[in-house]
Write a protein that holds these residues in place. Structure first.
Motif, PDB file in Angstrom:
ATOM      1  N   ILE A  36      67.948  50.020  42.279  1.00  0.00           N
ATOM      2  CA  ILE A  36      68.691  51.063  43.102  1.00  0.00           C
ATOM      3  C   ILE A  36      70.285  51.024  42.843  1.00  0.00           C
ATOM      4  CG2 ILE A  36      69.224  52.193  45.337  1.00  0.00           C
ATOM      5  CD1 ILE A  36      66.475  51.362  45.997  1.00  0.00           C
ATOM      6  N   GLY A  37      70.726  49.828  42.947  1.00  0.00           N
ATOM      7  CA  GLY A  37      72.177  49.801  42.750  1.00  0.00           C
ATOM      8  C   GLY A  37      72.680  49.664  41.596  1.00  0.00           C
ATOM      9  N   ASN A  38      71.842  49.481  40.639  1.00  0.00           N
ATOM     10  CA  ASN A  38      72.467  49.839  39.327  1.00  0.00           C
ATOM     11  C   ASN A  38      72.354  51.051  38.789  1.00  0.00           C
ATOM     12  OD1 ASN A  38      73.514  47.194  37.671  1.00  0.00           O
ATOM     13  ND2 ASN A  38      71.460  46.325  38.884  1.00  0.00           N
ATOM     14  N   ALA A  39      71.178  51.777  39.009  1.00  0.00           N
ATOM     15  CA  ALA A  39      70.990  53.167  38.843  1.00  0.00           C
ATOM     16  C   ALA A  39      72.052  53.952  39.510  1.00  0.00           C
ATOM     17  CB  ALA A  39      69.560  53.544  39.114  1.00  0.00           C
ATOM     18  N   SER A  40      72.564  53.497  40.762  1.00  0.00           N
ATOM     19  CA  SER A  40      73.414  54.268  41.641  1.00  0.00           C
ATOM     20  C   SER A  40      74.990  54.369  41.000  1.00  0.00           C
ATOM     21  CB  SER A  40      73.675  53.740  42.638  1.00  0.00           C
ATOM     22  OG  SER A  40      72.355  53.949  43.826  1.00  0.00           O
ATOM     23  N   VAL A  41      75.209  53.222  40.190  1.00  0.00           N
ATOM     24  CA  VAL A  41      76.425  52.844  39.419  1.00  0.00           C
ATOM     25  C   VAL A  41      76.441  53.947  38.222  1.00  0.00           C
ATOM     26  CG1 VAL A  41      77.731  51.249  37.918  1.00  0.00           C
ATOM     27  CG2 VAL A  41      76.709  50.608  40.027  1.00  0.00           C
ATOM     28  N   ILE A  42      75.265  53.786  37.430  1.00  0.00           N
ATOM     29  CA  ILE A  42      75.117  54.858  36.292  1.00  0.00           C
ATOM     30  C   ILE A  42      75.328  56.217  36.830  1.00  0.00           C
ATOM     31  CG2 ILE A  42      73.518  55.790  34.739  1.00  0.00           C
ATOM     32  CD1 ILE A  42      72.218  52.833  34.501  1.00  0.00           C
ATOM     33  N   ASN A  61      76.934  50.593  31.098  1.00  0.00           N
ATOM     34  CA  ASN A  61      76.131  50.011  29.865  1.00  0.00           C
ATOM     35  C   ASN A  61      75.450  48.647  30.591  1.00  0.00           C
ATOM     36  OD1 ASN A  61      75.881  51.168  27.039  1.00  0.00           O
ATOM     37  ND2 ASN A  61      77.673  51.754  27.934  1.00  0.00           N
ATOM     38  N   LEU A  62      76.505  47.848  31.178  1.00  0.00           N
ATOM     39  CA  LEU A  62      76.113  46.824  31.861  1.00  0.00           C
ATOM     40  C   LEU A  62      75.005  47.066  32.940  1.00  0.00           C
ATOM     41  CD1 LEU A  62      76.681  43.537  32.142  1.00  0.00           C
ATOM     42  CD2 LEU A  62      78.360  44.076  33.895  1.00  0.00           C
ATOM     43  N   SER A  63      75.010  48.080  33.798  1.00  0.00           N
ATOM     44  CA  SER A  63      74.150  48.350  34.712  1.00  0.00           C
ATOM     45  C   SER A  63      72.734  48.787  34.141  1.00  0.00           C
ATOM     46  CB  SER A  63      74.656  49.535  35.767  1.00  0.00           C
ATOM     47  OG  SER A  63      76.031  49.059  36.377  1.00  0.00           O
ATOM     48  N   GLU A 107      74.437  41.167  27.202  1.00  0.00           N
ATOM     49  CA  GLU A 107      75.256  40.939  28.196  1.00  0.00           C
ATOM     50  C   GLU A 107      76.500  40.119  27.918  1.00  0.00           C
ATOM     51  OE1 GLU A 107      75.255  40.259  32.978  1.00  0.00           O
ATOM     52  OE2 GLU A 107      73.408  40.810  31.854  1.00  0.00           O
ATOM     53  N   CYS A 108      76.342  39.029  27.283  1.00  0.00           N
ATOM     54  CA  CYS A 108      77.489  38.155  26.731  1.00  0.00           C
ATOM     55  C   CYS A 108      78.401  38.907  26.025  1.00  0.00           C
ATOM     56  CB  CYS A 108      76.961  36.982  26.127  1.00  0.00           C
ATOM     57  SG  CYS A 108      76.207  35.655  26.844  1.00  0.00           S
ATOM     58  N   PHE A 109      77.992  39.631  24.907  1.00  0.00           N
ATOM     59  CA  PHE A 109      78.846  40.487  24.284  1.00  0.00           C
ATOM     60  C   PHE A 109      79.658  41.518  25.139  1.00  0.00           C
ATOM     61  CE2 PHE A 109      76.198  39.551  20.588  1.00  0.00           C
ATOM     62  CZ  PHE A 109      76.949  38.310  20.078  1.00  0.00           C
ATOM     63  N   THR A 138      82.980  53.179  22.347  1.00  0.00           N
ATOM     64  CA  THR A 138      81.420  53.538  21.713  1.00  0.00           C
ATOM     65  C   THR A 138      81.168  52.622  20.904  1.00  0.00           C
ATOM     66  OG1 THR A 138      81.935  55.796  22.317  1.00  0.00           O
ATOM     67  CG2 THR A 138      80.138  55.177  20.881  1.00  0.00           C
ATOM     68  N   ARG A 139      82.006  52.222  19.808  1.00  0.00           N
ATOM     69  CA  ARG A 139      81.636  51.278  18.723  1.00  0.00           C
ATOM     70  C   ARG A 139      81.588  49.827  19.437  1.00  0.00           C
ATOM     71  NH1 ARG A 139      85.502  54.271  15.703  1.00  0.00           N
ATOM     72  NH2 ARG A 139      87.095  52.937  16.169  1.00  0.00           N
ATOM     73  N   LEU A 140      82.387  49.308  20.422  1.00  0.00           N
ATOM     74  CA  LEU A 140      81.980  48.174  20.625  1.00  0.00           C
ATOM     75  C   LEU A 140      80.966  47.977  21.587  1.00  0.00           C
ATOM     76  CD1 LEU A 140      85.930  47.680  22.347  1.00  0.00           C
ATOM     77  CD2 LEU A 140      84.815  46.497  20.461  1.00  0.00           C
ATOM     78  N   VAL A 141      80.434  49.111  22.321  1.00  0.00           N
ATOM     79  CA  VAL A 141      79.179  48.826  23.192  1.00  0.00           C
ATOM     80  C   VAL A 141      77.981  48.996  22.094  1.00  0.00           C
ATOM     81  CG1 VAL A 141      77.601  50.499  24.499  1.00  0.00           C
ATOM     82  CG2 VAL A 141      79.979  49.813  25.122  1.00  0.00           C
ATOM     83  N   LEU A 142      78.047  49.830  20.940  1.00  0.00           N
ATOM     84  CA  LEU A 142      76.964  49.696  20.134  1.00  0.00           C
ATOM     85  C   LEU A 142      76.702  48.166  19.351  1.00  0.00           C
ATOM     86  CD1 LEU A 142      77.197  53.374  18.402  1.00  0.00           C
ATOM     87  CD2 LEU A 142      75.591  52.330  19.929  1.00  0.00           C
TER      88      LEU A 142
END
Length: 297
Positions: A36-42, A61-63, A107-109, A138-142
């Motif tokens: 619930i918490g992470n979905a709320s953040v998204i 993305n972390l959530s 997650e580390c990245f 976007t490139r950093l997340v991918l």
């Protein structure tokens, strides 16, 4: 007798039926709050135009990652504790191991990328929007997602080639690398070496990037003349620093070691913190200490 083990039995946590049921209730409650918490953040980041910035793009993305990370562990752990689903086939064991380690590497990245983002925001505030544009974020997340899964591919493949002759009991509530190495009757040295090298590349390298970023951040904050300015600058990265400290501390204990000689009971305790507690803390750390998120909420 030459017979290979095709199925493992997970012990979970020792104790009476009442203690295990109590633990199931705790796990189920924490899992529900985590989702619930992470979905709320998204949802907040997606719906609020004020949060359409690189920092909150990384946070969403972390959530999203935390939801899948805890989902890969808690439902099965509840089945193990209740005694209704204590067995796990070898293939599913390898799949869970690959899934969890890949998400952990991602997650580390992501955390190191978020540290770099804070470095640009604090040290280059006037050029931040130009340096950290939507294309770069976007490139950093991918790259974080792709790098996390590619980094674990060789380790998962080598682990799948191990031979298991018995016993078939894993003293854990999930299938992790140390448990597999402890039960294998074949040479585990290649897997141990690969685990150590991958840990150095993923965990230590990410931690170094994060530490260097925060060295520059703290140096820049200390040069700010006004107390209010220093407090405001530090507040933008204090939540991330809290998450980084919790995550990297426990991850280094579990994986950055030359061999799998840690106590499996101790590993089980740290894994519980890493896979159940930390995903629950993250959304609350970011929301309770962040004015923009509270306003959007």
């Amino acid at each position: 007798n030459g017979t290979n083990v095709e199925e493992f039995i997970l012990l979970g946590f020792p104790g009476t039926w009442c203690s295990r049921v109590s633990l199931v209730v705790v796990f189920a409650l924490m899992y529900s709050l985590t989702v619930i918490g992470n979905a709320s953040v998204i949802g907040l980041v997606w719906m609020s135009s004020n949060l359409h910035t690189p920092m909150y793009f990384f946070l969403s993305n972390l959530s999203f990652l935390e939801i899948w990370y805890t989902t890969g562990v808690v439902p099965k752990a509840i089945g193990v504790l209740l005694g209704t689903s204590q067995t796990m086939s070898f293939r599913v064991c390898i799949l869970q191991l690959f899934f969890l380690l890949s998400l952990g590497s991602t997650e580390c990245f992501l955390l190191s990328v978020m540290a770099y983002d804070r470095y640009l925001a604090i040290c280059y505030p006037l050029r931040y929007s130009f340096l950290m544009n939507s294309g770069l974020s976007t490139r950093l997340v991918l790259s974080s997602w792709l790098g996390g899964f590619l980094a674990i591919s060789l380790l998962a493949f080598l682990t799948s080639r191990l031979t298991f002759c018995g016993p078939d009991v894993i003293n854990h509530f999930l299938c992790d690398i140390d448990s597999c190495l402890a039960l294998s009757c074949s040479d585990t040295w290649p897997v141990e070496l690969t685990t150590f090298l991958v840990s150095i590349i993923v965990v230590v390298a990410s931690c170094v990037v994060t530490l260097v970023s925060y060295m520059y951040i703290i140096s820049s904050i200390l040069r700010i003349q006004s107390v209010h300015g220093r407090k405001k600058a530090f507040s933008t990265c204090s939540a991330h620093l809290s998450v980084v400290t919790i995550w990297f501390g426990s991850t280094m204990f579990l994986y950055v070691k030359p061999s799998a000689q840690n106590s499996l009971d101790l590993n089980k305790l740290v894994n519980t913190f890493n896979t159940v507690v930390t995903p629950l803390l993250n959304p609350f750390i970011y929301t309770l200490r962040n004015k923009e998120v509270k306003q959007a909420l």
